[in-house]
Each structure stands twice: as structure tokens, then as C-alpha cells.
Design a protein around this motif. Structure first.
Motif, PDB file in Angstrom:
ATOM      1  N   LEU A   8       0.814  -1.169  -0.017  1.00 17.07           N
ATOM      2  CA  LEU A   8      -0.072   0.029   0.175  1.00 17.07           C
ATOM      3  C   LEU A   8       0.883   1.269  -0.169  1.00 17.07           C
ATOM      4  O   LEU A   8       0.317   2.149  -0.498  1.00 17.07           O
ATOM      5  CB  LEU A   8      -0.851   0.168   0.990  1.00 17.07           C
ATOM      6  N   HIS A   9       2.172   1.108   0.777  1.00 18.36           N
ATOM      7  CA  HIS A   9       2.913   2.190   0.824  1.00 18.36           C
ATOM      8  C   HIS A   9       3.652   2.372  -0.657  1.00 18.36           C
ATOM      9  O   HIS A   9       3.581   3.507  -1.404  1.00 18.36           O
ATOM     10  CB  HIS A   9       4.042   2.057   1.702  1.00 18.36           C
ATOM     11  N   PHE A  13       0.138   4.886  -1.019  1.00 22.61           N
ATOM     12  CA  PHE A  13      -1.264   5.298  -0.429  1.00 22.61           C
ATOM     13  C   PHE A  13      -0.979   6.072   0.798  1.00 22.61           C
ATOM     14  O   PHE A  13      -1.586   6.859   1.429  1.00 22.61           O
ATOM     15  CB  PHE A  13      -2.025   4.006   0.064  1.00 22.61           C
ATOM     16  N   TYR A  14       0.385   5.827   1.385  1.00 22.47           N
ATOM     17  CA  TYR A  14       1.069   6.420   2.540  1.00 22.47           C
ATOM     18  C   TYR A  14       2.495   6.368   2.435  1.00 22.47           C
ATOM     19  O   TYR A  14       2.919   5.348   1.864  1.00 22.47           O
ATOM     20  CB  TYR A  14       0.254   5.881   3.732  1.00 22.47           C
ATOM     21  N   GLU A  15       2.994   7.179   3.524  1.00 30.09           N
ATOM     22  CA  GLU A  15       4.609   7.014   3.570  1.00 30.09           C
ATOM     23  C   GLU A  15       4.861   6.117   4.157  1.00 30.09           C
ATOM     24  O   GLU A  15       4.347   5.252   4.825  1.00 30.09           O
ATOM     25  CB  GLU A  15       5.008   8.210   4.270  1.00 30.09           C
ATOM     26  N   LEU A  16       6.133   5.469   4.170  1.00 27.85           N
ATOM     27  CA  LEU A  16       6.959   4.345   4.829  1.00 27.85           C
ATOM     28  C   LEU A  16       6.792   4.847   6.235  1.00 27.85           C
ATOM     29  O   LEU A  16       7.382   5.937   6.494  1.00 27.85           O
ATOM     30  CB  LEU A  16       8.321   4.351   4.233  1.00 27.85           C
ATOM     31  N   PHE A 135       2.699   0.366 -10.004  1.00 23.93           N
ATOM     32  CA  PHE A 135       2.256  -0.980 -10.552  1.00 23.93           C
ATOM     33  C   PHE A 135       2.845  -2.155  -9.840  1.00 23.93           C
ATOM     34  O   PHE A 135       1.979  -3.027  -9.375  1.00 23.93           O
ATOM     35  CB  PHE A 135       2.847  -1.154 -12.048  1.00 23.93           C
ATOM     36  N   THR A 136       3.991  -1.846  -9.223  1.00 24.36           N
ATOM     37  CA  THR A 136       4.858  -2.745  -8.206  1.00 24.36           C
ATOM     38  C   THR A 136       3.813  -2.824  -7.056  1.00 24.36           C
ATOM     39  O   THR A 136       3.721  -4.202  -6.606  1.00 24.36           O
ATOM     40  CB  THR A 136       6.403  -2.359  -7.991  1.00 24.36           C
ATOM     41  N   GLY A 137       3.560  -1.717  -6.717  1.00 22.96           N
ATOM     42  CA  GLY A 137       2.721  -1.621  -5.236  1.00 22.96           C
ATOM     43  C   GLY A 137       1.445  -2.584  -5.462  1.00 22.96           C
ATOM     44  O   GLY A 137       0.993  -3.340  -4.607  1.00 22.96           O
ATOM     45  N   TYR A 138       0.738  -2.355  -6.422  1.00 20.49           N
ATOM     46  CA  TYR A 138      -0.540  -3.113  -6.837  1.00 20.49           C
ATOM     47  C   TYR A 138      -0.289  -4.459  -7.066  1.00 20.49           C
ATOM     48  O   TYR A 138      -1.153  -5.718  -6.481  1.00 20.49           O
ATOM     49  CB  TYR A 138      -1.271  -2.590  -7.880  1.00 20.49           C
TER      50      TYR A 138
END
Length: 172
Positions: A8-9, A13-16, A135-138
Motif C-alpha cells: 500500500l505504501h 497510499f501513505y509514506e513508509l 504498478f509494483t505496489g498493486y
């Protein structure tokens, strides 16, 4: 769950943050190591190898972040992290081959995890554009949810003594 939260980071969607660090150490790391030991006692070589290996992966990854941030060691550079991720991609690819004798749900988990490791490796090697990071995150979110499904299906199917959530055919 740890894979979903980290990705999700990655998807933007949000910071580490410390939640990801704590989840990686406690649930991604410690809980999987305990599960690996439990599977070893049952004689399940595949699950022992998977749980212990990925539990230690999370411990290392989160500890490497901490050591670099607090000055205990030089932070890993992108090339070193890409090599680390590539090795995990190779290991996971071999584990995927083993799943071809197991159920479809595990095949999806290990196939998408192999892809995720190589996408993360590419991300570290090249200054990728935001779309590739997203894309990697999804892809990682999908991978994480596929693992959640596989785990919950095994729990529910065992508890109810029947197929509540299908895992797909078992190849023998």
C-alpha cells in the motif's frame, strides 16, 4: 498482511512508517518463524522452508532499514538491495516450482511473489517512473491478498471439515 501493508505504501497510499517496520518484524518475521518451527515438527518441509525463510527475510529487511537509519552500519545502496531482492526472486521461483505439486492458491501466491521480487529488484536498479512503482505496489497488494486468502482457506476448511473456500486442485 505485512505484504499488503508494505505495498500500500509502494502504491503510494501513505509514506513508509513505523507501522510497516513493526508489522514486518513482529508478524512478517517472528510469527512466520514460529509457524515454520511448528511445520518442521509436523514434517512439512515445504511449509517449514517457506515460513522460516520469509520470516527471516522480514527480520533482515526491517533490521537493515533500522541499522542504516540509526547509524549502526552504512545503509544498503540500491545495487546491494537489488541483488538481495533478485536472490529472493530466484529462491521464490524455485519454491513456485514446488507448488506445482500443491494447490492452485499456493501457485498464485508464489508466482505473484516471484514477480514482485523481480519488480522490486528492477525498481532498485533503475530510477523507475512513478507508474512502475505504483504498478509494483498493486502487484504486491494482489500477492499479499492471495496469501491471506490461501491461509484463511486452509484454516476455514480445516475448522469446518469441508471446502468453505476452494484452494484449487491438488496435483499428485
Amino acid at each position: 498482511m505485512t505484504t499488503v501493508l508494505l505495498n500500500l505504501h509502494n502504491a503510494g497510499f501513505y509514506e513508509l512508517n513505523s507501522m510497516i517496520l513493526a508489522m514486518g518484524i513482529c508478524y512478517g518475521g517472528a510469527a512466520q518463524i514460529v509457524a515454520g518451527i511448528m511445520e518442521w515438527r509436523k514434517g512439512n518441509t515445504f511449509a517449514t522452508t517457506a515460513f522460516l525463510s520469509y520470516g527471516l527475510f522480514w527480520f533482515f529487511a526491517r533490521n537493515a532499514d533500522c541499522h542504516g537509519e540509526i547509524g549502526m552500519a552504512t545503509a544498503s545502496n540500491d545495487t546491494a538491495m537489488a541483488a538481495y531482492l533478485a536472490m529472493w526472486g530466484l529462491f521464490t521461483g524455485v519454491m513456485f516450482i514446488a507448488t506445482l505439486r500443491l494447490n492452485r492458491a499456493l501457485q498464485v501466491v508464489f508466482a505473484t511473489l516471484t514477480i514482485l521480487f523481480f519488480l522490486l529488484c528492477d525498481w532498485r536498479l533503475h530510477e523507475c517512473e512513478r507508474w512502475l512503482q505504483t504498478f509494483t505496489g498493486y502487484e504486491g497488494i494482489f500477492c499479499g491478498f492471495s496469501a491471506i486468502y490461501a491461509g484463511l482457506a486452509q484454516v476455514l476448511n480445516e475448522i469446518f471439515g469441508k471446502t468453505v473456500l476452494p484452494l484449487g486442485p491438488v496435483k499428485r
